[in-house]
Motif scaffolding. Structure first.
Motif, short mmCIF file in Angstrom:
data_model
loop_
_atom_site.label_atom_id
_atom_site.label_comp_id
_atom_site.label_asym_id
_atom_site.label_seq_id
_atom_site.Cartn_x
_atom_site.Cartn_y
_atom_site.Cartn_z
N PRO A 120 8.94 -5.07 -11.46
CA PRO A 120 10.08 -5.06 -10.53
C PRO A 120 9.72 -5.49 -9.11
O PRO A 120 10.60 -5.64 -8.27
CB PRO A 120 10.53 -3.59 -10.56
N SER A 121 8.44 -5.68 -8.83
CA SER A 121 8.02 -6.09 -7.48
C SER A 121 8.49 -7.50 -7.17
O SER A 121 8.52 -8.37 -8.05
CB SER A 121 6.50 -6.01 -7.35
N ARG A 122 8.87 -7.73 -5.91
CA ARG A 122 9.26 -9.05 -5.43
C ARG A 122 8.62 -9.27 -4.07
O ARG A 122 8.52 -8.34 -3.27
CB ARG A 122 10.78 -9.15 -5.27
N LEU A 123 8.19 -10.50 -3.79
CA LEU A 123 7.63 -10.80 -2.48
C LEU A 123 8.69 -10.54 -1.42
O LEU A 123 9.79 -11.10 -1.47
CB LEU A 123 7.17 -12.26 -2.45
N GLY A 124 8.38 -9.66 -0.48
CA GLY A 124 9.37 -9.27 0.52
C GLY A 124 10.24 -8.12 0.07
O GLY A 124 11.03 -7.60 0.86
N GLY A 125 10.11 -7.71 -1.20
CA GLY A 125 10.91 -6.62 -1.72
C GLY A 125 10.31 -5.26 -1.39
O GLY A 125 9.19 -5.15 -0.89
N THR A 132 5.23 3.90 -7.47
CA THR A 132 4.31 2.80 -7.74
C THR A 132 2.89 3.21 -7.40
O THR A 132 2.67 4.08 -6.53
CB THR A 132 4.66 1.55 -6.90
N ALA A 133 1.91 2.58 -8.03
CA ALA A 133 0.52 2.87 -7.71
C ALA A 133 0.18 2.44 -6.29
O ALA A 133 -0.51 3.16 -5.56
CB ALA A 133 -0.41 2.17 -8.70
N ILE A 134 0.67 1.28 -5.89
CA ILE A 134 0.38 0.80 -4.54
C ILE A 134 1.03 1.73 -3.51
O ILE A 134 0.46 2.01 -2.45
CB ILE A 134 0.86 -0.66 -4.37
N GLY A 135 2.23 2.24 -3.83
CA GLY A 135 2.90 3.17 -2.93
C GLY A 135 2.18 4.50 -2.84
O GLY A 135 2.04 5.08 -1.76
N LYS A 136 1.69 5.00 -3.98
CA LYS A 136 0.94 6.26 -3.97
C LYS A 136 -0.35 6.12 -3.19
O LYS A 136 -0.77 7.06 -2.49
CB LYS A 136 0.64 6.70 -5.40
N ALA A 137 -1.00 4.95 -3.28
CA ALA A 137 -2.22 4.73 -2.50
C ALA A 137 -1.91 4.77 -1.01
O ALA A 137 -2.67 5.33 -0.21
CB ALA A 137 -2.86 3.39 -2.88
N LEU A 138 -0.79 4.18 -0.63
CA LEU A 138 -0.37 4.21 0.79
C LEU A 138 -0.01 5.64 1.21
O LEU A 138 -0.37 6.07 2.31
CB LEU A 138 0.84 3.29 0.99
N LEU A 139 0.68 6.36 0.34
CA LEU A 139 1.13 7.71 0.69
C LEU A 139 -0.02 8.70 0.73
O LEU A 139 -0.05 9.60 1.59
CB LEU A 139 2.19 8.16 -0.32
N VAL A 190 9.95 0.46 -17.23
CA VAL A 190 9.43 0.69 -18.57
C VAL A 190 8.48 -0.45 -18.95
O VAL A 190 8.78 -1.62 -18.75
CB VAL A 190 10.58 0.78 -19.59
N GLY A 191 7.29 -0.08 -19.46
CA GLY A 191 6.35 -1.08 -19.93
C GLY A 191 5.34 -1.56 -18.91
O GLY A 191 4.44 -2.33 -19.24
N ILE A 192 5.44 -1.11 -17.65
CA ILE A 192 4.53 -1.57 -16.59
C ILE A 192 3.59 -0.43 -16.18
O ILE A 192 4.04 0.69 -15.90
CB ILE A 192 5.32 -2.05 -15.35
N VAL A 193 2.30 -0.73 -16.15
CA VAL A 193 1.29 0.22 -15.65
C VAL A 193 0.52 -0.45 -14.52
O VAL A 193 0.47 -1.69 -14.44
CB VAL A 193 0.33 0.68 -16.77
N CYS A 194 -0.10 0.34 -13.66
CA CYS A 194 -0.65 -0.23 -12.43
C CYS A 194 -1.74 0.68 -11.86
O CYS A 194 -1.77 1.89 -12.10
CB CYS A 194 0.50 -0.38 -11.43
N VAL A 195 -2.64 0.08 -11.10
CA VAL A 195 -3.65 0.82 -10.33
C VAL A 195 -3.69 0.24 -8.92
O VAL A 195 -3.61 -0.98 -8.74
CB VAL A 195 -5.04 0.74 -11.01
N GLY A 196 -3.78 1.11 -7.91
CA GLY A 196 -3.78 0.68 -6.52
C GLY A 196 -4.83 1.39 -5.71
O GLY A 196 -5.28 2.48 -6.07
N ALA A 197 -5.22 0.77 -4.60
CA ALA A 197 -6.22 1.36 -3.70
C ALA A 197 -5.85 1.00 -2.26
O ALA A 197 -5.31 -0.07 -2.01
CB ALA A 197 -7.62 0.86 -4.03
N PRO A 198 -6.17 1.89 -1.30
CA PRO A 198 -5.75 1.67 0.08
C PRO A 198 -6.72 0.80 0.88
O PRO A 198 -7.93 0.79 0.63
CB PRO A 198 -5.73 3.08 0.65
N VAL A 199 -6.15 0.08 1.83
CA VAL A 199 -6.92 -0.60 2.88
C VAL A 199 -6.83 0.31 4.10
O VAL A 199 -5.72 0.60 4.58
CB VAL A 199 -6.32 -1.98 3.20
N LEU A 200 -7.97 0.80 4.57
CA LEU A 200 -7.99 1.86 5.57
C LEU A 200 -8.36 1.37 6.96
O LEU A 200 -9.11 0.39 7.11
CB LEU A 200 -8.97 2.95 5.15
#
Length: 251
Positions: A120-125, A132-139, A190-200
């Motif tokens: 569901p990600s979109r550039l600028g979205g 999301t994994a990227i959101g949890k890393a940020l949070l 549904v059907g999407i899995v992800c891993v994220g890490a922060p830039v600190l």
């Protein structure tokens, strides 16, 4: 509202999924009077901030060019791009770079090949941080006040497996702080899995995050956690070196 505020409402009414917005729909989204919206859209087209094609409005290429001049985002993307490309070559799945804005992640870079998952990600979205994994890393690496604000608010459900329990999300965030990575298991779609890490930054607060997403049928995010964490660490170190050089040159 001031004229500037009304212009901001119009521009903010467009989403990353739009393929042109008709006048009636734009009026519904903005709530502005018909005459006001007609006048302002005309002026925005004349100023090259909007384009009108076949009766539908689009954000313009000129507006995109102005956005790319934003120094923080431009510098971040320039630094991050080689690491994102390396990460794509390692995984051949969809790679993201995101920034936090309020309680949402904004996707500022996305690399995906011919077989990229229908994420569901979109550039600028935008997406909620908790889904999301990227959101949890940020949070996980956000200021304590923001983390508390998100945990105290209702957590919207985007998919059947979205985490809507503050207690579960808190445990996931604590684990992300401990390990340096966060995971998503079909929580944004549904059907999407992800891993994220922060830039600190120098205070261990996330200024951005990197992630890789793929279909649950073939992608195991835990197998690629080390690669994602290394890419984010590379961006962190490069930004720190650039900042140090800028500080030295200003002395």
């Amino acid at each position: 509202m001031t004229v500037i505020a009304k212009v901001a409402v119009i521009l903010d009414a467009f989403t990353a999924e739009d393929r042109g917005v008709g006048f009636a729909e734009l009026q519904r989204r903005t709530g502005l009077a018909k005459a006001t919206l007609h006048r302002l859209t005309g002026e925005l087209v004349a100023a090259r901030l909007l384009e009108r094609v076949d009766g539908r409005f689009h954000l313009s290429g000129h507006l995109f060019a102005l956005g790319m001049r934003a120094s923080v985002e431009r510098g971040l993307i320039e630094v991050a791009t080689p690491f994102l490309e390396d990460l794509y070559e390692r995984t051949h799945e969809t790679v993201h770079l995101g920034l936090r804005e309020g309680a949402e992640v904004v996707y500022v870079a996305k690399i995906g090949g011919h077989r990229q998952a229908r994420a569901p990600s979109r550039l600028g979205g935008r997406m909620p941080l908790h889904a999301t994994a990227i959101g949890k890393a940020l949070l996980a690496f956000a200021p304590a006040a923001l983390r508390a604000e998100v945990l105290d608010a209702p957590l919207a459900r985007l998919a059947p497996r979205t985490v809507t329990s503050a207690a579960i999300l808190r445990r996931q965030l604590d684990e992300a702080v401990r390990t340096g990575v966060a995971f998503e298991a079909e929580e944004s779609a549904v059907g999407i899995v992800c891993v994220g890490a922060p830039v600190l930054d120098g205070h261990d607060v996330a200024v951005a995050a990197v992630s890789v997403a793929g279909p649950a049928t073939r992608f195991d995010p835990r197998r690629h956690a080390a690669a994602v964490k290394a890419a984010a660490a590379g961006v962190t170190a490069t930004l720190a070196r650039r900042e140090a050089l800028l500080d030295q040159s200003s002395v």
